[in-house]
Design a protein around this motif. Structure first.
Motif, PDB file in Angstrom:
ATOM      1  N   LEU A  59      -3.071   5.477 -11.156  1.00  0.00           N
ATOM      2  CA  LEU A  59      -3.866   5.540 -12.391  1.00  0.00           C
ATOM      3  C   LEU A  59      -2.959   5.737 -13.607  1.00  0.00           C
ATOM      4  O   LEU A  59      -3.185   5.150 -14.663  1.00  0.00           O
ATOM      5  CB  LEU A  59      -4.912   6.642 -12.311  1.00  0.00           C
ATOM      6  N   GLY A  60      -1.921   6.551 -13.445  1.00  0.00           N
ATOM      7  CA  GLY A  60      -0.951   6.717 -14.529  1.00  0.00           C
ATOM      8  C   GLY A  60      -0.226   5.424 -14.836  1.00  0.00           C
ATOM      9  O   GLY A  60      -0.009   5.063 -16.001  1.00  0.00           O
ATOM     10  N   ALA A  61       0.142   4.696 -13.800  1.00  0.00           N
ATOM     11  CA  ALA A  61       0.813   3.405 -13.977  1.00  0.00           C
ATOM     12  C   ALA A  61      -0.122   2.398 -14.643  1.00  0.00           C
ATOM     13  O   ALA A  61       0.319   1.577 -15.463  1.00  0.00           O
ATOM     14  CB  ALA A  61       1.307   2.868 -12.632  1.00  0.00           C
ATOM     15  N   MET A  62      -1.412   2.467 -14.323  1.00  0.00           N
ATOM     16  CA  MET A  62      -2.372   1.579 -14.987  1.00  0.00           C
ATOM     17  C   MET A  62      -2.446   1.904 -16.477  1.00  0.00           C
ATOM     18  O   MET A  62      -2.583   0.999 -17.301  1.00  0.00           O
ATOM     19  CB  MET A  62      -3.754   1.694 -14.335  1.00  0.00           C
ATOM     20  N   GLY A  63      -2.339   3.181 -16.807  1.00  0.00           N
ATOM     21  CA  GLY A  63      -2.312   3.578 -18.213  1.00  0.00           C
ATOM     22  C   GLY A  63      -1.121   2.977 -18.942  1.00  0.00           C
ATOM     23  O   GLY A  63      -1.240   2.502 -20.070  1.00  0.00           O
ATOM     24  N   ASN A  99      -8.977   0.970  -3.894  1.00  0.00           N
ATOM     25  CA  ASN A  99     -10.215   0.412  -4.428  1.00  0.00           C
ATOM     26  C   ASN A  99     -10.371   0.929  -5.849  1.00  0.00           C
ATOM     27  O   ASN A  99     -10.679   2.106  -6.058  1.00  0.00           O
ATOM     28  CB  ASN A  99     -11.385   0.809  -3.524  1.00  0.00           C
ATOM     29  N   ILE A 100     -10.127   0.045  -6.799  1.00  0.00           N
ATOM     30  CA  ILE A 100      -9.952   0.408  -8.207  1.00  0.00           C
ATOM     31  C   ILE A 100     -11.205   0.071  -9.007  1.00  0.00           C
ATOM     32  O   ILE A 100     -11.688  -1.063  -8.984  1.00  0.00           O
ATOM     33  CB  ILE A 100      -8.743  -0.350  -8.787  1.00  0.00           C
ATOM     34  N   SER A 101     -11.710   1.076  -9.729  1.00  0.00           N
ATOM     35  CA  SER A 101     -12.879   0.886 -10.580  1.00  0.00           C
ATOM     36  C   SER A 101     -12.477   1.141 -12.030  1.00  0.00           C
ATOM     37  O   SER A 101     -12.025   2.239 -12.372  1.00  0.00           O
ATOM     38  CB  SER A 101     -14.002   1.851 -10.170  1.00  0.00           C
ATOM     39  N   LEU A 102     -12.631   0.114 -12.856  1.00  0.00           N
ATOM     40  CA  LEU A 102     -12.378   0.223 -14.296  1.00  0.00           C
ATOM     41  C   LEU A 102     -13.662  -0.173 -15.019  1.00  0.00           C
ATOM     42  O   LEU A 102     -13.807  -1.320 -15.462  1.00  0.00           O
ATOM     43  CB  LEU A 102     -11.221  -0.686 -14.720  1.00  0.00           C
ATOM     44  N   PRO A 103     -14.613   0.753 -15.132  1.00  0.00           N
ATOM     45  CA  PRO A 103     -15.899   0.427 -15.747  1.00  0.00           C
ATOM     46  C   PRO A 103     -15.740  -0.158 -17.153  1.00  0.00           C
ATOM     47  O   PRO A 103     -14.960   0.339 -17.959  1.00  0.00           O
ATOM     48  CB  PRO A 103     -16.619   1.778 -15.802  1.00  0.00           C
ATOM     49  N   GLU A 112      -5.417  -7.916 -13.433  1.00  0.00           N
ATOM     50  CA  GLU A 112      -4.120  -8.037 -14.109  1.00  0.00           C
ATOM     51  C   GLU A 112      -3.472  -6.655 -14.286  1.00  0.00           C
ATOM     52  O   GLU A 112      -2.279  -6.477 -14.021  1.00  0.00           O
ATOM     53  CB  GLU A 112      -4.351  -8.695 -15.475  1.00  0.00           C
ATOM     54  N   LEU A 113      -4.266  -5.671 -14.710  1.00  0.00           N
ATOM     55  CA  LEU A 113      -3.754  -4.315 -14.889  1.00  0.00           C
ATOM     56  C   LEU A 113      -3.335  -3.704 -13.553  1.00  0.00           C
ATOM     57  O   LEU A 113      -2.304  -3.035 -13.462  1.00  0.00           O
ATOM     58  CB  LEU A 113      -4.798  -3.427 -15.568  1.00  0.00           C
ATOM     59  N   ALA A 114      -4.131  -3.946 -12.520  1.00  0.00           N
ATOM     60  CA  ALA A 114      -3.802  -3.415 -11.194  1.00  0.00           C
ATOM     61  C   ALA A 114      -2.494  -4.011 -10.672  1.00  0.00           C
ATOM     62  O   ALA A 114      -1.645  -3.295 -10.138  1.00  0.00           O
ATOM     63  CB  ALA A 114      -4.943  -3.680 -10.219  1.00  0.00           C
ATOM     64  N   THR A 127       6.312   1.787  -0.925  1.00  0.00           N
ATOM     65  CA  THR A 127       5.604   1.206   0.219  1.00  0.00           C
ATOM     66  C   THR A 127       5.752  -0.311   0.293  1.00  0.00           C
ATOM     67  O   THR A 127       5.481  -0.898   1.337  1.00  0.00           O
ATOM     68  CB  THR A 127       4.107   1.562   0.169  1.00  0.00           C
ATOM     69  N   ARG A 128       6.179  -0.940  -0.795  1.00  0.00           N
ATOM     70  CA  ARG A 128       6.259  -2.404  -0.845  1.00  0.00           C
ATOM     71  C   ARG A 128       7.136  -2.948   0.277  1.00  0.00           C
ATOM     72  O   ARG A 128       8.273  -2.549   0.452  1.00  0.00           O
ATOM     73  CB  ARG A 128       6.802  -2.849  -2.197  1.00  0.00           C
ATOM     74  N   GLY A 129       6.569  -3.853   1.042  1.00  0.00           N
ATOM     75  CA  GLY A 129       7.300  -4.460   2.134  1.00  0.00           C
ATOM     76  C   GLY A 129       7.343  -3.602   3.387  1.00  0.00           C
ATOM     77  O   GLY A 129       7.879  -4.024   4.406  1.00  0.00           O
ATOM     78  N   ASN A 130       6.784  -2.396   3.304  1.00  0.00           N
ATOM     79  CA  ASN A 130       6.807  -1.485   4.439  1.00  0.00           C
ATOM     80  C   ASN A 130       5.443  -1.326   5.104  1.00  0.00           C
ATOM     81  O   ASN A 130       5.379  -1.060   6.296  1.00  0.00           O
ATOM     82  CB  ASN A 130       7.311  -0.108   4.009  1.00  0.00           C
ATOM     83  N   ILE A 131       4.383  -1.443   4.316  1.00  0.00           N
ATOM     84  CA  ILE A 131       3.033  -1.343   4.866  1.00  0.00           C
ATOM     85  C   ILE A 131       2.152  -2.383   4.184  1.00  0.00           C
ATOM     86  O   ILE A 131       2.443  -2.829   3.066  1.00  0.00           O
ATOM     87  CB  ILE A 131       2.408   0.064   4.706  1.00  0.00           C
ATOM     88  N   ASP A 132       1.069  -2.761   4.858  1.00  0.00           N
ATOM     89  CA  ASP A 132       0.098  -3.669   4.250  1.00  0.00           C
ATOM     90  C   ASP A 132      -0.691  -2.897   3.204  1.00  0.00           C
ATOM     91  O   ASP A 132      -1.188  -1.798   3.476  1.00  0.00           O
ATOM     92  CB  ASP A 132      -0.874  -4.213   5.303  1.00  0.00           C
ATOM     93  N   VAL A 133      -0.784  -3.472   2.000  1.00  0.00           N
ATOM     94  CA  VAL A 133      -1.503  -2.823   0.888  1.00  0.00           C
ATOM     95  C   VAL A 133      -2.456  -3.840   0.284  1.00  0.00           C
ATOM     96  O   VAL A 133      -2.052  -4.981  -0.012  1.00  0.00           O
ATOM     97  CB  VAL A 133      -0.523  -2.335  -0.205  1.00  0.00           C
ATOM     98  N   GLU A 134      -3.698  -3.450   0.097  1.00  0.00           N
ATOM     99  CA  GLU A 134      -4.681  -4.260  -0.607  1.00  0.00           C
ATOM    100  C   GLU A 134      -5.055  -3.568  -1.902  1.00  0.00           C
ATOM    101  O   GLU A 134      -5.305  -2.357  -1.906  1.00  0.00           O
ATOM    102  CB  GLU A 134      -5.962  -4.416   0.220  1.00  0.00           C
ATOM    103  N   LEU A 135      -5.099  -4.324  -2.977  1.00  0.00           N
ATOM    104  CA  LEU A 135      -5.623  -3.837  -4.250  1.00  0.00           C
ATOM    105  C   LEU A 135      -6.981  -4.488  -4.445  1.00  0.00           C
ATOM    106  O   LEU A 135      -7.066  -5.703  -4.582  1.00  0.00           O
ATOM    107  CB  LEU A 135      -4.691  -4.203  -5.402  1.00  0.00           C
ATOM    108  N   ASN A 136      -8.024  -3.689  -4.434  1.00  0.00           N
ATOM    109  CA  ASN A 136      -9.388  -4.221  -4.582  1.00  0.00           C
ATOM    110  C   ASN A 136      -9.982  -3.729  -5.890  1.00  0.00           C
ATOM    111  O   ASN A 136      -9.954  -2.534  -6.178  1.00  0.00           O
ATOM    112  CB  ASN A 136     -10.268  -3.748  -3.412  1.00  0.00           C
TER     113      ASN A 136
END
Length: 138
Positions: A59-63, A99-103, A112-114, A127-136
């Motif tokens: 969330l901080g990175a999204m900011g 699971n990202i909610s930006l009302p 794009e922000l995610a 975690t990049r390249g080490n585990i499967d990650v989904e951004l929803n």
């Protein structure tokens, strides 16, 4: 692999007895009992702790990503993190969904922000390249 030039903060914790123990930070702000996933005991587990830390950082990175676009993340933005502990061929692995909610934010802009935050967030980098990650976007 990039190396840190300037350490901004060091979190220090002391853990006793692994998944059936406890963890405490050196400043006393974190003091948790640890239990195995699915157990009846009062406590948390490493997967929940990872989800909490990662989603807060994300969330901080999204900011930061939003500020670069001269906008702000809504105050009611949330992330529901799901961290899976699984096994394949006797080996343990993690997988995660954020699971990202930006009302009030257009879903394309939210995506794009995610994606930008995923490049900024230190947890995502770790975690990049080490585990499967989904951004929803939800």
């Amino acid at each position: 692999m990039p190396h840190i030039q300037d350490v901004l903060y060091t979190g220090r914790t002391h853990t006793i007895s692994g998944r059936d123990g406890s963890a405490r930070s050196d400043d006393g702000r974190l003091d948790v009992k640890l239990t195995r996933p699915g157990s009846q005991g009062a406590g948390t587990n490493p997967e929940q702790l990872l989800g909490a830390g990662w989603s807060a950082c994300f969330l901080g990175a999204m900011g930061r990503a939003a500020a670069a676009r001269r906008m702000t993340v809504p105050a009611n933005a949330t992330i529901d993190a799901e961290v899976d502990l699984g096994q394949t061929d006797g080996q343990f692995f993690l997988a995660a969904r954020l699971n990202i909610s930006l009302p009030g934010v257009d879903p394309a802009l939210a995506r794009e922000l995610a994606e930008a935050a995923h490049q900024i967030c230190p947890y995502s980098k770790a975690t990049r390249g080490n585990i499967d990650v989904e951004l929803n976007i939800v």
